[in-house]
Design a protein around this motif. Sequence first.
Motif, PDB file in Angstrom:
ATOM      1  N   MET A 282      -4.542  12.167   5.568  1.00  0.00           N
ATOM      2  CA  MET A 282      -3.619  11.813   4.496  1.00  0.00           C
ATOM      3  C   MET A 282      -2.246  11.643   5.132  1.00  0.00           C
ATOM      4  O   MET A 282      -1.701  12.591   5.706  1.00  0.00           O
ATOM      5  N   GLY A 283      -1.729  10.426   5.093  1.00  0.00           N
ATOM      6  CA  GLY A 283      -0.487  10.165   5.805  1.00  0.00           C
ATOM      7  C   GLY A 283      -0.700  10.322   7.296  1.00  0.00           C
ATOM      8  O   GLY A 283      -1.637   9.765   7.873  1.00  0.00           O
TER       9      GLY A 283
ATOM     10  N   GLU B 128     -14.868   9.676   7.931  1.00  0.00           N
ATOM     11  CA  GLU B 128     -13.525  10.118   7.540  1.00  0.00           C
ATOM     12  C   GLU B 128     -13.196   9.680   6.110  1.00  0.00           C
ATOM     13  O   GLU B 128     -13.444   8.540   5.737  1.00  0.00           O
ATOM     14  N   VAL B 129     -12.634  10.615   5.339  1.00  0.00           N
ATOM     15  CA  VAL B 129     -12.104  10.291   4.016  1.00  0.00           C
ATOM     16  C   VAL B 129     -10.598  10.148   4.145  1.00  0.00           C
ATOM     17  O   VAL B 129      -9.919  11.051   4.650  1.00  0.00           O
ATOM     18  N   VAL B 130     -10.090   9.011   3.700  1.00  0.00           N
ATOM     19  CA  VAL B 130      -8.651   8.731   3.777  1.00  0.00           C
ATOM     20  C   VAL B 130      -8.063   8.882   2.378  1.00  0.00           C
ATOM     21  O   VAL B 130      -8.385   8.110   1.465  1.00  0.00           O
ATOM     22  N   TYR B 131      -7.207   9.884   2.201  1.00  0.00           N
ATOM     23  CA  TYR B 131      -6.589  10.129   0.905  1.00  0.00           C
ATOM     24  C   TYR B 131      -5.215   9.468   0.832  1.00  0.00           C
ATOM     25  O   TYR B 131      -4.535   9.293   1.854  1.00  0.00           O
ATOM     26  N   VAL B 132      -4.838   9.098  -0.374  1.00  0.00           N
ATOM     27  CA  VAL B 132      -3.497   8.575  -0.629  1.00  0.00           C
ATOM     28  C   VAL B 132      -2.852   9.434  -1.715  1.00  0.00           C
ATOM     29  O   VAL B 132      -3.542  10.011  -2.556  1.00  0.00           O
ATOM     30  N   GLU B 133      -1.529   9.543  -1.667  1.00  0.00           N
ATOM     31  CA  GLU B 133      -0.834  10.364  -2.655  1.00  0.00           C
ATOM     32  C   GLU B 133      -0.890   9.750  -4.043  1.00  0.00           C
ATOM     33  O   GLU B 133      -1.020  10.455  -5.045  1.00  0.00           O
TER      34      GLU B 133
ATOM     35  N   MET C 268     -13.668   5.896   4.615  1.00  0.00           N
ATOM     36  CA  MET C 268     -13.573   5.485   3.222  1.00  0.00           C
ATOM     37  C   MET C 268     -12.223   5.905   2.675  1.00  0.00           C
ATOM     38  O   MET C 268     -11.781   7.041   2.896  1.00  0.00           O
ATOM     39  N   VAL C 269     -11.568   5.015   1.961  1.00  0.00           N
ATOM     40  CA  VAL C 269     -10.323   5.347   1.272  1.00  0.00           C
ATOM     41  C   VAL C 269     -10.666   5.886  -0.114  1.00  0.00           C
ATOM     42  O   VAL C 269     -11.429   5.260  -0.859  1.00  0.00           O
ATOM     43  N   CYS C 270     -10.120   7.051  -0.445  1.00  0.00           N
ATOM     44  CA  CYS C 270     -10.354   7.673  -1.750  1.00  0.00           C
ATOM     45  C   CYS C 270      -9.088   7.561  -2.591  1.00  0.00           C
ATOM     46  O   CYS C 270      -8.062   8.137  -2.254  1.00  0.00           O
TER      47      CYS C 270
ATOM     48  N   ALA D  59      -1.444  -0.140  -5.175  1.00  0.00           N
ATOM     49  CA  ALA D  59      -1.999  -1.190  -4.322  1.00  0.00           C
ATOM     50  C   ALA D  59      -1.454  -1.134  -2.900  1.00  0.00           C
ATOM     51  O   ALA D  59      -2.218  -1.200  -1.930  1.00  0.00           O
ATOM     52  N   ASP D  60      -0.135  -1.012  -2.758  1.00  0.00           N
ATOM     53  CA  ASP D  60       0.447  -1.007  -1.411  1.00  0.00           C
ATOM     54  C   ASP D  60      -0.057   0.162  -0.579  1.00  0.00           C
ATOM     55  O   ASP D  60      -0.378   0.014   0.607  1.00  0.00           O
ATOM     56  N   ALA D  61      -0.156   1.335  -1.202  1.00  0.00           N
ATOM     57  CA  ALA D  61      -0.616   2.521  -0.475  1.00  0.00           C
ATOM     58  C   ALA D  61      -2.086   2.378  -0.085  1.00  0.00           C
ATOM     59  O   ALA D  61      -2.487   2.755   1.020  1.00  0.00           O
ATOM     60  N   LEU D  62      -2.886   1.814  -0.981  1.00  0.00           N
ATOM     61  CA  LEU D  62      -4.309   1.644  -0.691  1.00  0.00           C
ATOM     62  C   LEU D  62      -4.524   0.625   0.436  1.00  0.00           C
ATOM     63  O   LEU D  62      -5.317   0.851   1.355  1.00  0.00           O
ATOM     64  N   LEU D  63      -3.811  -0.490   0.367  1.00  0.00           N
ATOM     65  CA  LEU D  63      -3.950  -1.509   1.406  1.00  0.00           C
ATOM     66  C   LEU D  63      -3.469  -0.990   2.760  1.00  0.00           C
ATOM     67  O   LEU D  63      -4.082  -1.275   3.795  1.00  0.00           O
ATOM     68  N   ALA D  64      -2.386  -0.225   2.753  1.00  0.00           N
ATOM     69  CA  ALA D  64      -1.877   0.344   3.998  1.00  0.00           C
ATOM     70  C   ALA D  64      -2.879   1.322   4.597  1.00  0.00           C
ATOM     71  O   ALA D  64      -3.102   1.347   5.815  1.00  0.00           O
TER      72      ALA D  64
END
Length: 230
Positions: free
Chosen positions: A25-26, A202-207, A178-180, A211-216
Amino acid sequence: MEPLRIGDVVSVTRRRAPGRVAASMGDRRVTYSQLDAASDQLVRALSNRGIGRGDRVVWWGDTSLDAIALWFALARVGAVCVPMNPHFTAEEAGQLLDRADPALVVGDDSHAGQVSLDALRAAPATTGISPPHIDENDPHVIFFTSGSSGRPKGVELSHRASRLRILGDASMWPSGPMVCMFPQFHMAGWYGPMTVWTSADEVVYVERAEADALLAAVHERRAVRLYAIP
């Protein structure tokens, strides 16, 4: 046949791929070895507080890598995890707590609980904790529904039901991160990741699910999977 228990998911994968990244995450990364060790430390901290088989424990906090270890630690002591929406008002939280009747409420820096997750993580290590007998049909989580057509209802799931739920999408072999986008009070915030942890990915978390955070996150971690709601 080995019983289907949630607490075994990471320990099994750790033996296969200890140095692989389990979640990020980050800029922060947690390997399977680190996650397994953190879960064991929280098992001791929870046991020292008298938390054991059948006790309900509410997690009230924002999406966090540290909450993953709490999820598995609760499963390992036989407790029932009750994730609570971090955006609840005090009144909404009170209503859920009345229905859940927890033995313990774990909060974070922004959400009041009987103990903070950081405090549990900082608890001194102890020895002599005997692992409880956990039946695969024991409950391990209660998810509360959205309450769009009435008061939220608690849906209780067993270790076995949850493991069977993820087996259809899981693999023994890594295929990519995978992005969660789902928060950790939501069922999809745990069941999607558990299929990934089964395959040592790996699980990739976003805060925030923007859209911008998910694409990044997809670009930076070279993710190959993203389940999103249109």
